[in-house]
Design an enzyme around this catalytic site. Structure first.
Site, short mmCIF file in Angstrom:
data_model
loop_
_atom_site.label_atom_id
_atom_site.label_comp_id
_atom_site.label_asym_id
_atom_site.label_seq_id
_atom_site.Cartn_x
_atom_site.Cartn_y
_atom_site.Cartn_z
N GLU A 51 -53.93 5.44 0.63
CA GLU A 51 -53.86 6.50 1.48
C GLU A 51 -55.27 6.74 2.07
O GLU A 51 -56.11 5.96 1.90
CB GLU A 51 -53.54 7.61 0.68
CG GLU A 51 -52.12 8.18 0.39
CD GLU A 51 -51.59 8.89 1.63
OE1 GLU A 51 -51.83 8.89 2.76
OE2 GLU A 51 -50.29 9.48 1.62
N GLY A 104 -56.49 20.88 -7.44
CA GLY A 104 -56.61 20.33 -5.94
C GLY A 104 -57.99 20.84 -5.70
O GLY A 104 -58.55 21.77 -5.94
N TYR A 151 -55.73 25.63 -3.66
CA TYR A 151 -55.11 24.72 -2.75
C TYR A 151 -54.84 23.13 -3.44
O TYR A 151 -55.41 23.03 -4.45
CB TYR A 151 -55.86 24.40 -1.49
CG TYR A 151 -56.49 25.73 -0.78
CD1 TYR A 151 -55.45 26.42 -0.14
CD2 TYR A 151 -57.69 26.15 -1.03
CE1 TYR A 151 -55.91 27.35 0.40
CE2 TYR A 151 -58.10 27.21 -0.21
CZ TYR A 151 -57.17 27.96 0.43
OH TYR A 151 -57.62 29.05 1.11
N ASP A 183 -54.46 17.52 0.74
CA ASP A 183 -53.61 16.35 0.73
C ASP A 183 -54.25 15.31 2.05
O ASP A 183 -54.35 14.30 1.72
CB ASP A 183 -52.16 16.52 1.27
CG ASP A 183 -51.70 15.17 1.27
OD1 ASP A 183 -51.15 14.58 0.26
OD2 ASP A 183 -51.16 14.79 2.42
N ASN A 224 -48.46 17.85 4.99
CA ASN A 224 -48.72 16.58 4.53
C ASN A 224 -49.89 16.04 5.62
O ASN A 224 -51.24 16.15 5.47
CB ASN A 224 -47.88 15.74 4.58
CG ASN A 224 -48.05 14.37 3.85
OD1 ASN A 224 -49.13 13.96 4.07
ND2 ASN A 224 -47.12 14.11 2.87
N ASP A 247 -45.37 11.67 6.79
CA ASP A 247 -46.64 11.33 6.05
C ASP A 247 -47.65 11.78 6.99
O ASP A 247 -47.82 12.67 7.71
CB ASP A 247 -46.76 10.31 5.09
CG ASP A 247 -47.55 10.35 3.94
OD1 ASP A 247 -48.74 10.95 4.09
OD2 ASP A 247 -47.26 9.91 2.65
N SER A 248 -48.63 10.85 6.87
CA SER A 248 -50.03 10.90 7.80
C SER A 248 -49.94 10.74 9.39
O SER A 248 -49.06 10.30 9.44
CB SER A 248 -51.00 9.93 7.02
OG SER A 248 -51.42 10.37 5.71
#
Length: 339
Positions: free
Chosen positions: A65, A128, A150, A153, A200, A249-250
């Protein structure tokens, strides 16, 4: 009425006789719908290209990622479940700058001072954080601590040195995640887009006019017009696209305002114009046979339209790879990366 009943009974008898004398009508797998991730009919006519292999990170299925380039052309990225941070030089020399840890990093961005900012999911429940490190992996500092509740991500800097991050909390029916902004002096966290079902990806369009984010569990693409870093413009929010299947996703953007979304579980990148209308897609090799479906993220090589796409094959034997294709236009500058 008696004639109608007679006609209906005759039709039923003929139909029953047909089933008795042969197979009933049946569905069959046709071209384009085989495999675990067929292209939805509404997207099959999009301009499509297939990416080419560029670099194999590991023979293991690592969840890669957060790719980001520094000003020297080094590419940094993370591995979620082991916590490692990698550096890949322009000569494709791969090193680990931060070994295994409990951060569960899922996003990475580079500040103008050269420090790497890492969004970490921790234990995926309540630890997180966002931390920063030097490019050699030393001097870790906490920016957003686990006590704040939080699950960061992904993150992106604006041109003031503040950053937006996504909160990966929630489910498809419990919308407890969202998008938040951390001020340049890191003293304040401001909610921007709350009540999301696992926020995300997050990206800024050219000049920071629009904030883009994906809602993983609800399958939605959000376009948010911003008056300033923490103020949404009047009537500035819209859901521009509802995805089919797993799962957005990203995000990255280019200088024409186009938006690129990694489709986790589908082995492809969907491209949208600045209004959120689909205009193209990049497919990963082997996807039709169930390989390389975990496409998580991507990065534009600075100053080019070359897009490096990150994926892994999980337990299907092809490891973790970076693929290469070209987008419509040169990638948007990641503001705080620029000198």
């Amino acid at each position: 009425m008696r004639m109608f009943r007679h006609t209906l009974l005759s039709a039923l008898l003929v139909s029953s006789a047909g089933f008795a004398n042969g197979a009933p009508p049946s569905l069959s797998y046709q071209s384009g719908i085989e495999g675990p991730a067929p292209i939805p009919p509404s997207e099959q006519s999009l301009q499509s290209v297939t990416a080419e292999p560029w670099f194999k990170v590991s023979d293991d299925g690592l969840q890669l990622e957060g790719p980001a380039f520094d000003s020297n052309g080094n590419l940094y990225f993370v591995e979620v479940f082991g916590g490692r941070i990698f550096k890949l030089t322009p000569d494709k020399e791969l090193t680990t700058i931060l070994g295994e840890n409990d951060l569960a990093p899922a996003g990475l961005a580079i500040h103008q001072d050269g420090r790497l900012y890492i969004a970490g999911l921790g234990n995926f429940q309540d630890t997180g954080s966002v931390v920063s490190i030097r490019p050699d992996g030393t001097d870790m500092q906490t920016v957003v601590g686990p006590e704040q509740g939080y699950l960061p991500d992904d993150l992106v800097f604006d041109d003031q040195g503040g950053f937006y991050f996504t909160d990966f909390r929630g489910t498809s029916t419990e919308k407890t995640g969202g998008v938040y902004y951390v001020s340049p002096d890191q003293s304040e966290v401001t909610p921007i887009l709350p009540n999301m079902a696992i926020a995300n990806g997050v990206a800024l369009g050219p000049k920071g006019k629009f904030l883009w984010t994906t809602e993983f569990s609800a399958g939605r693409l959000h376009r948010v017009g911003m008056s300033d870093a923490t103020t949404i413009a009047p009537f500035g929010t819209s859901v521009t696209y509802q995805f089919t299947g797993p799962a957005p996703d990203s995000i990255r953007t280019d200088q024409d305002g186009n938006v690129y979304v990694a489709m986790y579980g589908q082995g492809r990148i969907l491209a949208f114009n600045g209004n959120g209308m689909p205009i193209g897609q990049i497919l990963l090799p082997g996807r039709e046979k169930g390989h390389n479906l975990r496409s998580t993220s991507m990065a534009f090589r600075p100053g080019t339209n070359e897009l490096l796409i990150f994926t892994n094959d999980w337990d299907k034997g092809e490891g973790s790879q970076i693929f290469r294709a070209e987008g419509f236009a040169e990638g948007t500058a990641l503001y705080a990366n620029q000198p």
